[in-house]
Each structure stands twice: as structure tokens, then as C-alpha cells.
Scaffold this motif. Structure first.
Motif, PDB file in Angstrom:
ATOM      1  N   GLU A  24       0.825  -1.212   0.000  1.00 37.65           N
ATOM      2  CA  GLU A  24       0.000   0.000   0.000  1.00 37.65           C
ATOM      3  C   GLU A  24       0.860   1.264   0.000  1.00 37.65           C
ATOM      4  OE1 GLU A  24      -3.303   0.682  -0.307  1.00 37.65           O
ATOM      5  OE2 GLU A  24      -3.423  -1.429  -0.871  1.00 37.65           O
ATOM      6  N   GLN A  28       0.885   4.011  -2.913  1.00 40.22           N
ATOM      7  CA  GLN A  28       0.608   5.416  -2.627  1.00 40.22           C
ATOM      8  C   GLN A  28       1.709   6.329  -3.158  1.00 40.22           C
ATOM      9  OE1 GLN A  28      -0.124   5.619   1.588  1.00 40.22           O
ATOM     10  NE2 GLN A  28      -2.048   4.493   1.431  1.00 40.22           N
ATOM     11  N   GLU A  31       1.097   6.561  -6.812  1.00 39.98           N
ATOM     12  CA  GLU A  31      -0.104   7.368  -7.074  1.00 39.98           C
ATOM     13  C   GLU A  31       0.205   8.865  -6.937  1.00 39.98           C
ATOM     14  OE1 GLU A  31      -3.198   6.457  -8.069  1.00 39.98           O
ATOM     15  OE2 GLU A  31      -2.827   4.298  -8.042  1.00 39.98           O
TER      16      GLU A  31
END
Length: 81
Positions: A24, A28, A31
Motif C-alpha cells: 500500500e 501510494q 499514485e
């Protein structure tokens, strides 16, 4: 379908995370750089919960940029130690 469109549909592994939370964090970071990423368990099934390693995938077209982002992040964290 153009070659560029085909490259965008193909996925490449840009990182291997040791767990779901680590995947994750990597996703992130990507992203934030404008690169869509997905993570998938390398082995096992849902009974393993958040444990177990994950592959982090991006489109083939974004692969080089994603590796650069992750490489610069590794360099920054090494300098902070």
C-alpha cells in the motif's frame, strides 16, 4: 489498436513488497507521482490475511517512470539513516 494502447494495457512488476501494508505504501508513492498501481499476492490465498509478499504492478508504459520514483525514494530514505 495502436502499439501505445497495447503497451498501456500490459502490466509489469516494479516492486515486491513483503506485506499488504508495504504494498500500500509503495502504491501510494506511485499514485502521488501520477502512476496507477495495483498489488497482488505472490502466493497463497486470502487465509493469509495481510501477511505474505505482494507484487506491485503498473502499466508497461509507466514502468520506467515508476522504477525511477521508487529508486529516488530508496535513495532519499538511505540518506536519512
Amino acid at each position: 489498436m495502436s502499439d501505445d494502447s497495447h503497451e498501456r494495457q500490459q502490466l509489469v512488476v516494479v516492486a515486491v513488497a513483503g506485506s499488504e501494508p508495504e504494498a500500500e505504501v509503495i502504491s501510494q508513492l506511485l499514485e502521488q507521482a501520477g502512476i496507477s498501481a495495483i498489488a497482488q499476492r505472490t502466493i497463497g490465498g486470502p487465509e493469509w490475511g495481510a501477511s505474505g509478499s505482494r507484487y506491485v504492478y503498473v502499466s508497461a508504459a509507466d514502468g520506467a517512470d515508476a522504477r525511477r520514483v521508487l529508486s529516488s525514494q530508496d535513495s532519499a530514505s538511505d540518506q536519512g539513516e
